[in-house]
Design a protein around this motif. Structure first.
Motif, short mmCIF file in Angstrom:
data_model
loop_
_atom_site.label_atom_id
_atom_site.label_comp_id
_atom_site.label_asym_id
_atom_site.label_seq_id
_atom_site.Cartn_x
_atom_site.Cartn_y
_atom_site.Cartn_z
N VAL A 240 33.54 35.63 42.69
CA VAL A 240 34.74 36.43 43.37
C VAL A 240 35.72 36.62 42.24
O VAL A 240 36.29 37.75 42.25
CB VAL A 240 35.16 35.45 44.36
CG1 VAL A 240 36.55 36.12 44.89
CG2 VAL A 240 34.17 35.50 45.72
N PHE A 241 35.88 35.64 41.47
CA PHE A 241 37.21 35.76 40.31
C PHE A 241 37.06 35.97 38.96
O PHE A 241 37.89 36.22 38.28
CB PHE A 241 38.06 34.42 40.60
CG PHE A 241 38.70 34.19 42.05
CD1 PHE A 241 40.06 35.06 42.16
CD2 PHE A 241 38.50 33.43 42.77
CE1 PHE A 241 40.67 34.92 43.43
CE2 PHE A 241 38.97 33.31 44.06
CZ PHE A 241 40.24 34.14 44.34
N ARG A 245 40.88 34.06 34.39
CA ARG A 245 41.87 35.22 34.95
C ARG A 245 43.06 35.08 34.33
O ARG A 245 43.65 33.95 34.27
CB ARG A 245 41.72 35.40 36.40
CG ARG A 245 40.42 35.71 36.84
CD ARG A 245 40.38 37.29 36.94
NE ARG A 245 41.33 38.01 37.74
CZ ARG A 245 41.35 38.19 39.02
NH1 ARG A 245 40.42 37.70 39.83
NH2 ARG A 245 42.39 38.77 39.71
N ILE A 248 46.48 36.59 39.35
CA ILE A 248 45.52 36.61 40.72
C ILE A 248 46.58 37.24 41.42
O ILE A 248 47.86 36.96 41.69
CB ILE A 248 45.30 35.17 41.10
CG1 ILE A 248 44.56 34.47 40.08
CG2 ILE A 248 44.86 35.08 42.57
CD1 ILE A 248 43.11 34.88 40.03
N GLU A 252 43.71 38.72 47.07
CA GLU A 252 42.55 38.23 46.94
C GLU A 252 42.38 36.97 47.52
O GLU A 252 41.18 36.65 48.05
CB GLU A 252 42.27 37.95 45.27
CG GLU A 252 42.25 39.18 44.19
CD GLU A 252 42.09 38.88 42.92
OE1 GLU A 252 41.16 38.72 42.39
OE2 GLU A 252 43.14 38.90 42.20
N LEU A 253 43.50 36.05 47.32
CA LEU A 253 43.58 34.85 48.14
C LEU A 253 43.56 35.03 49.40
O LEU A 253 42.64 33.96 50.14
CB LEU A 253 44.67 34.08 47.63
CG LEU A 253 44.88 33.96 46.41
CD1 LEU A 253 46.32 33.27 45.58
CD2 LEU A 253 44.11 32.88 45.57
N GLN A 255 41.71 37.38 51.19
CA GLN A 255 40.54 37.58 51.70
C GLN A 255 39.61 36.35 51.44
O GLN A 255 38.97 36.30 52.50
CB GLN A 255 39.72 38.72 50.49
CG GLN A 255 40.42 40.00 50.77
CD GLN A 255 39.68 40.90 49.78
OE1 GLN A 255 39.23 40.77 48.78
NE2 GLN A 255 39.26 42.33 50.50
N VAL A 256 39.85 35.34 50.54
CA VAL A 256 39.13 34.26 50.35
C VAL A 256 39.38 33.23 51.81
O VAL A 256 38.45 32.90 52.29
CB VAL A 256 39.21 33.67 48.96
CG1 VAL A 256 38.88 32.18 49.20
CG2 VAL A 256 38.75 34.04 47.66
N THR A 267 42.71 27.11 47.48
CA THR A 267 42.09 27.97 46.45
C THR A 267 42.83 28.02 45.05
O THR A 267 42.05 27.85 43.90
CB THR A 267 41.95 29.44 46.95
OG1 THR A 267 41.16 29.19 48.36
CG2 THR A 267 41.21 30.32 46.08
#
Length: 352
Positions: A240-241, A245, A248, A252-253, A255-256, A267
């Motif tokens: 995913v990541f 990185r 962030i 994105e977080l 969605q997770v 996360t």
């Protein structure tokens, strides 16, 4: 006075978290502190109207005081997950609520002959490092054939493996505990927590059950890492990541959280622990979350459902197949006969 009645009265008061004086005050001092003490000691017997007042003040049904107990439940090897220190009264109330449910749970299992025995997928392994935690989480996913996909229901998974999961009403100071009760493994979680927290807490307690830790390790931190690793496995995190990185995005977080059922904060800690983001990036994001109020009330929605179901499933099956009477089922379900009939018919939540 019947000794069982006095013991049940004392247990109900402990479940409520009330002192003798606080119970008297809740009843408008219609029954004195001294009288309640006499009742609990079995030195005096309450009149029927007094017992009704006590039941109402304690939030229990009247038949609670007369319910037969098939076996006394003892909680042993208790391990807590706490946000902050619980008072002695809160701990006692949690234990009594758990024992009340377990008394009925064990009796129901015996009546329908549906006992499950938990078998650990791990042999005796001592956890020394956080890498050991990652390895064990991956091994359990392999042993339980979970693959790398999200776990649909953590509570259902534990119940299927033979761990009794109880949801009880408690203050926000309590998140979860695990214990041994009469030879069965039990996980107790706060029914008032959201599903994301329930998932994390249940697996945190599973870590206490499965893993043996070396001395001088931070057991709670390791259990946290295990929960995150089982919910969001290392391989999936990297997919995913990616491996490294610099920044962030909140999107994105979110969605997770929606897909894996793991909180944004957990996360972020996971990304830091796996060296995908630096400690500085982690701290910067957490400072921003604090400023906008997301540390206290996190955004994002997880649409999965985490609910202990096995007890009610056994109860409905036993009632509909007439293994037990409807009145017995209602008693085990802590409901009136009318309430249970409506529940069984599925009409409790149907408006006229």
């Amino acid at each position: 006075m019947n000794s069982e009645l006095s013991e049940r009265l004392a247990a109900a008061r402990r479940m409520s978290g009330l002192s003798l004086q606080e119970l008297s005050d809740r009843m408008g001092n219609a029954v004195s502190r001294q009288a309640i003490h006499q009742f609990e000691q079995g030195k005096a017997k309450p009149e029927s109207d007094t017992l009704l007042l006590l039941a109402k003040a304690l939030g229990v049904r009247l038949d609670y005081f007369y319910r037969d107990i098939a076996a006394t439940v003892t909680l042993e090897k208790i391990e807590y997950r706490k946000k902050q220190k619980l008072t002695k009264a809160e701990e006692t109330a949690i234990h009594e609520k758990a024992k009340d449910v377990l008394e009925r749970y064990f009796e129901l299992e015996n009546l329908v002959d549906a006992q499950l025995i938990f078998e650990s997928p791990l042999e005796n392994v001592i956890i020394h490092t956080q890498n050991d935690i990652e390895d064990m989480a991956e091994l359990i996913r392999q042993k339980w054939q979970l693959g790398m996909k999200p776990i649909p229901s953590v509570i259902e998974m534990l119940e299927e493996k033979g761990i009794k999961v109880l949801e009880i009403d408690a203050s926000e100071s309590f998140q979860g505990l695990c214990a041994n009760a009469n030879g069965s493994l039990v996980v107790v979680i706060n029914q008032n927590d959201d599903d994301v927290r329930k998932r994390f807490t249940a697996i945190h307690e599973l870590a206490h059950i499965l893993l043996t830790f070396a001395e001088n390790v931070d057991t709670e931190r390791f259990c946290h890492r295990f929960a995150a690793a089982l919910l969001f496995p290392r391989q999936s995190v990297i997919e995913v990541f990616s491996n490294k990185r610099k920044k962030i995005a909140l999107a994105e977080l979110l969605q997770v959280k929606a897909y894996y059922g793991i909180s944004i904060q957990a996360t972020l800690i996971r990304l830091r622990d796996l060296d995908i983001i630096t400690d500085a990036t982690y701290k910067g994001f957490m400072i921003w979350m604090t400023k906008v109020g997301y540390r206290k009330k996190e955004p994002g929605i997880y649409k999965g459902v985490e609910k202990a179901m096995r007890f009610s499933q056994l109860l409905y099956r036993a009632a509909i197949e007439e293994v037990i009477s409807l009145s017995k089922a209602a008693s085990l379900g802590n409901q009136t006969l009318t309430e249970f009939r409506r529940t069984l018919a599925g009409t409790n939540n149907i408006k006229a």
